[in-house]
Design an enzyme around this catalytic site. Structure first.
Site, PDB file in Angstrom:
ATOM      1  N   CYS A 167       4.977   7.457   0.649  1.00 54.59           N
ATOM      2  CA  CYS A 167       4.392   6.309  -0.040  1.00 54.59           C
ATOM      3  C   CYS A 167       4.456   5.106   0.884  1.00 54.59           C
ATOM      4  CB  CYS A 167       5.186   6.046  -1.327  1.00 54.59           C
ATOM      5  SG  CYS A 167       4.552   4.673  -2.300  1.00 54.59           S
TER       6      CYS A 167
ATOM      7  N   GLU B  59      -0.961   8.064  -7.204  1.00 49.65           N
ATOM      8  CA  GLU B  59      -1.538   6.718  -7.264  1.00 49.65           C
ATOM      9  C   GLU B  59      -1.513   6.159  -8.680  1.00 49.65           C
ATOM     10  OE1 GLU B  59      -1.937   4.985  -4.799  1.00 49.65           O
ATOM     11  OE2 GLU B  59      -1.734   6.635  -3.404  1.00 49.65           O
TER      12      GLU B  59
ATOM     13  N   HIS C  92       1.618   4.680 -10.012  1.00 49.79           N
ATOM     14  CA  HIS C  92       1.899   3.303  -9.584  1.00 49.79           C
ATOM     15  C   HIS C  92       1.481   2.298 -10.654  1.00 49.79           C
ATOM     16  CE1 HIS C  92       3.403   3.435  -5.484  1.00 49.79           C
ATOM     17  NE2 HIS C  92       2.455   4.274  -5.095  1.00 49.79           N
TER      18      HIS C  92
END
Ligand code: ZN
Length: 181
Positions: free
Chosen positions: A101, A144, A147
């Site tokens: 990440c 993703e 997040h």
């Protein structure tokens, strides 16, 4: 467009639940600028995906781009701009990869995730889209979109011991799977 600073593990913006984007704002100049900044930043840092909170923008937006030469993508080329995405799990069988990440630089860890998902989202023209993805691409999408809920891959390590600096991973791990989002 501009390269933005990436928030790192420990910054509170990475732990917030990002806010929905008003669909009417998607085609505005300000939002197009933000999307452009996300592409610039993702390319500069060498990622395959980036979520808006990673550049200190707590809104439900992510970009993903898989190079066509990446064998993990089966030879296809894929680029996505996703506003207000929603994930539905299609397969309960899991795929395990060593994830990285941009917000946890220099490290990677082993995570297992559902191997196939459906994602409903608005694209960069505010048009509703739905896609089904599997394998490596399903991993990137889930990483993703986590997040946007303030979740990082380090929260989902299969085992806390399966966490490594990149240099030590390269020296001692025999598994080659990796990604950086
Ligand atoms: Zn990430």
């Amino acid at each position: 467009m501009a390269i933005r600073k990436v928030a790192r593990l420990g910054h509170p913006v990475l732990r917030e639940r990002a806010q929905d984007v008003d669909p009417a704002s998607i085609t505005t100049a300000a939002t197009r600028q933000l999307v452009g900044d996300m592409w610039d930043t993702m390319h500069e840092y060498g990622g395959v995906g980036l979520a808006a909170p990673q550049i200190h923008e707590p809104v439900r937006l992510a970009v993903i781009e898989i190079d066509e030469i990446d064998p993990r993508n089966g030879g296809g080329s894929s680029a996505f701009v996703l506003f207000n995405p929603r994930v539905s799990v299609l397969e309960t069988s899991v795929i395990g990869t060593w994830e990285g990440c941009l917000s946890v630089p220099g490290m990677r860890g082993y995570v297992e995730r559902p191997s196939a998902i459906r994602v409903d989202f608005l694209d960069e023209n505010a048009v509703a889209q739905a896609i089904e993805v599997e394998g490596f691409l399903a991993v990137v999408f889930q990483h993703e979109l986590d997040h946007l809920d303030g979740v990082l891959y380090v929260d989902k390590l299969k085992d806390p011991r399966l966490f490594s600096f990149n240099e030590e991973f390269a020296r001692y791990q025999t598994v080659a799977e990796e990604q950086v989002c």
